[in-house]
Design an enzyme around this catalytic site. Structure first.
Site, short mmCIF file in Angstrom:
data_model
loop_
_atom_site.label_atom_id
_atom_site.label_comp_id
_atom_site.label_asym_id
_atom_site.label_seq_id
_atom_site.Cartn_x
_atom_site.Cartn_y
_atom_site.Cartn_z
N HIS A 1 0.54 -1.34 -0.03
CA HIS A 1 0.15 0.11 -1.06
C HIS A 1 0.87 1.43 -0.49
CE1 HIS A 1 -3.74 2.82 0.74
NE2 HIS A 1 -2.76 2.61 1.78
N ASP B 1 -8.86 6.72 -8.36
CA ASP B 1 -9.70 7.98 -8.59
C ASP B 1 -8.55 7.73 -9.87
OD1 ASP B 1 -10.84 9.02 -6.38
OD2 ASP B 1 -9.35 9.95 -6.29
N SER C 1 6.49 0.91 -14.06
CA SER C 1 5.60 0.06 -14.59
C SER C 1 4.41 0.07 -16.24
CB SER C 1 4.02 0.55 -14.04
OG SER C 1 4.71 1.27 -12.67
#
Length: 432
Positions: free
Chosen positions: A179, A234, A319
Site C-alpha cells: 500500500h 481515482d 510500470s
C-alpha cells in the site's frame, strides 16, 4: 517510460522446487550491524534531444549534463524470531552544464525563470521487520513490480513511500503486497511530486494511493510466471500476467520466449488526464530471443486493443513491462501494433570482457491518435557499453546511447522527429 534493463536470456529465473525451506533467512541472521550494507553509486549523465522540424519560435533542443550521487544503507536484522532493521536512501543531483534555452531534459527541477536548478537532494528511510522468510518494510523505497515500478532513466531514480510485504516462504514463489501513498519524481525533491495530475478535468487533485498484490512462481529453472493486480485511487485498476520460458539447445545456444499482458480499466475521473475518455484496454507483447555464443537475435510483437492508450506514470515511470517500451517511445497508443528486431553482441567471446553492443528497430502502425486512425512511428536505438573488469576502478562503466525517432503523425505526444543522445558514466562503490 521504462527503459528495459534486462537482456532476453537473463529473463530465465533460477529457482528451486515448491518444497518448504528448512532454514529461514531470519534464523540465519548474523545481526543488525553484521549484515549491514552501505553503497554509493555515482552517475554522470549527458542528455540531449534535437527536435527536428519544430515550428518557428519553439524550443528545438534540450541539452544538459548532471552528476548524481545515490547512497543506500541496508541494515541487517536483529536476531530472534522477529528481526528488526532499517534502510536509508540519500540522493544528490548537481547541474554541471545547462542553460535557459537548453533546459528541459527532465534531469533537474526547473525554476520560475525557466532555468534548471543548480542542485537538488532527497532523503528517506524505512523500517523493516522479518519473520522467517517474510519481510515487511514501511517507508521510502524503490520498487520493481510490473504494476508499480520506480523509474531510473535520468540522473536520480524515483522513490515511493508506503508498506511492502515480500514473502519467500516457499522456494520458487515470491509474493508481494503493498500500500503506497506517495511517489517522488526523478527530478523533484518535494513530497509526492507525481501525486495528482493537475488537469482541468480533474477535481481536487491530490495524493495518489496505490494498492498492489501479486507474485512470481518458478515451475522449473527455465519456466516462470507472474500475476499482479493494482488499484490506483481515482485512476485505474490493472491486471498483469507474464510467462517466461527459456529453452536451452546446447551449451552454446538457447531460446527465450517472453509474454506480457496488461488489462487496464478506469476507476475514477483522473484517468481522463491520460486520455480524453475512459480507459478500458489490453496491451500485450510477445518476444522470442535466440542466443548463439556472443550473439543474441530478438523479434517482438506488441499491440494495444480497446479504449485508450496503455497508461502509466502515477503508478511509477517504470510500470510498463512491454517488449517495445524502449528509449523514446512506448508504442502504446490506442489500437497500435508494433514490431521489433534487435541484435546484441557480447564481446567477451572475442577477448574483450565487459564490452557489449546493442541495436534495435521498432515500427508501429494503426495508432488511433488525434487526426488519424492509422498513425505510424518508428525508432532506432544504438548502444555501446564497457564495464571495467578489474583494478582500482572495477565496475566503472561507460555507456553511449543514441536514439532516432520519427512520426509524421505525431503519435508520441506530438513530437514528430527527435534525435537523442545520452552519455552515461557510472561507478558503484560498495563501502560495507
Amino acid at each position: 517510460m521504462r527503459v528495459m534493463k534486462w537482456s532476453m536470456i537473463a529473463l530465465a529465473v533460477a529457482a528451486g522446487t515448491s518444497q518448504m525451506a528448512i532454514a529461514s533467512s531470519q534464523s540465519e541472521s548474523k545481526g543488525f550491524i553484521e549484515d549491514s550494507q552501505l553503497s554509493v553509486k555515482t552517475r554522470m549523465l549527458y542528455f540531449s534531444r534535437d527536435f527536428r522540424n519544430v515550428p518557428s519560435g519553439d524550443q528545438s533542443r534540450v541539452e544538459e549534463t548532471g552528476l548524481g550521487f545515490l547512497g543506500t544503507y541496508e541494515s541487517g536484522f536483529t536476531q530472534g524470531t522477529v528481526g528488526f532493521g532499517v534502510d536509508a536512501i540519500g540522493m544528490l543531483g548537481l547541474k554541471l552544464d545547462s542553460g535557459k534555452g537548453r533546459a528541459g531534459t527532465g534531469q533537474f527541477p526547473t525554476g520560475s525563470d525557466g532555468r534548471s536548478e543548480d542542485s537538488f537532494s532527497e532523503g528517506g528511510g524505512a523500517i523493516k521487520l522479518r519473520v522467517s522468510d517474510t519481510v515487511l518494510k514501511y517507508g521510502t523505497q524503490f520498487t520493481a513490480m510490473p504494476v508499480l515500478a520506480t523509474d531510473d532513466s535520468r540522473l536520480l531514480p524515483e522513490t515511493v513511500e508506503g508498506f511492502l510485504v515480500t514473502s519467500n516462504e516457499i522456494k520458487g514463489l515470491e509474493l508481494n503486497a503493498g500500500h503506497f501513498t506517495a511517489l517522488n519524481a526523478q527530478s523533484q525533491s518535494y513530497h509526492d511530486s507525481i501525486g495528482g495530475l493537475n488537469d482541468d478535468r480533474v477535481k481536487n487533485p491530490g495524493l495518489t494511493k496505490a494498492d498492489v498484490f501479486g507474485g512470481t512462481y518458478s515451475f522449473t529453472d527455465t519456466l516462470s510466471t507472474s500475476l499482479y493486480y493494482s488499484k490506483v485511487e481515482d485512476y485505474w485498476r490493472k491486471y498483469y500476467a507474464n510467462v517466461n520460458w527459456a529453452l536451452p539447445i546446447n551449451d552454446d545456444q538457447g531460446l527465450v520466449f517472453d509474454f506480457n499482458i496488461y488489462d487496464t480499466k478506469s476507476d475514477g475521473d483522473r484517468a481522463r488526464a491520460f486520455d480524453g475518455d475512459k480507459l478500458d484496454n489490453r496491451a500485450f507483447s510477445l518476444s522470442a530471443a535466440y542466443n548463439i555464443g556472443a550473439h543474441t537475435f530478438t523479434l517482438a510483437h506488441q499491440r494495444v486493443s480497446g479504449d485508450g492508450d496503455y497508461a502509466y506514470g502515477v503508478d511509477g515511470g517504470g510500470s510498463i513491462f512491454l517488449a517495445n517500451s524502449i528509449a523514446r517511445s512506448d508504442f502504446n497508443a490506442e489500437d497500435e501494433k508494433s514490431w521489433q528486431a534487435r541484435y546484441d553482441l557480447n564481446m567477451a567471446s572475442y577477448g574483450v570482457p565487459g564490452l557489449s553492443f546493442m541495436t534495435r528497430y521498432v515500427r508501429g502502425s494503426d495508432a488511433n491518435v488525434e487526426g488519424t486512425t492509422n498513425g505510424k512511428e518508428w525508432e532506432r536505438d544504438i548502444e555501446a557499453k564497457y564495464v571495467l573488469q578489474e583494478g582500482a576502478a572495477k565496475d566503472l562503466s561507460f555507456r553511449v546511447r543514441q536514439a532516432t525517432y520519427r512520426s509524421g503523425d505525431g503519435v508520441y505526444y506530438g513530437s514528430p522527429s527527435i534525435d537523442e543522445l545520452r552519455l552515461i558514466v557510472e561507478y558503484p562503490l560498495s563501502i560495507l
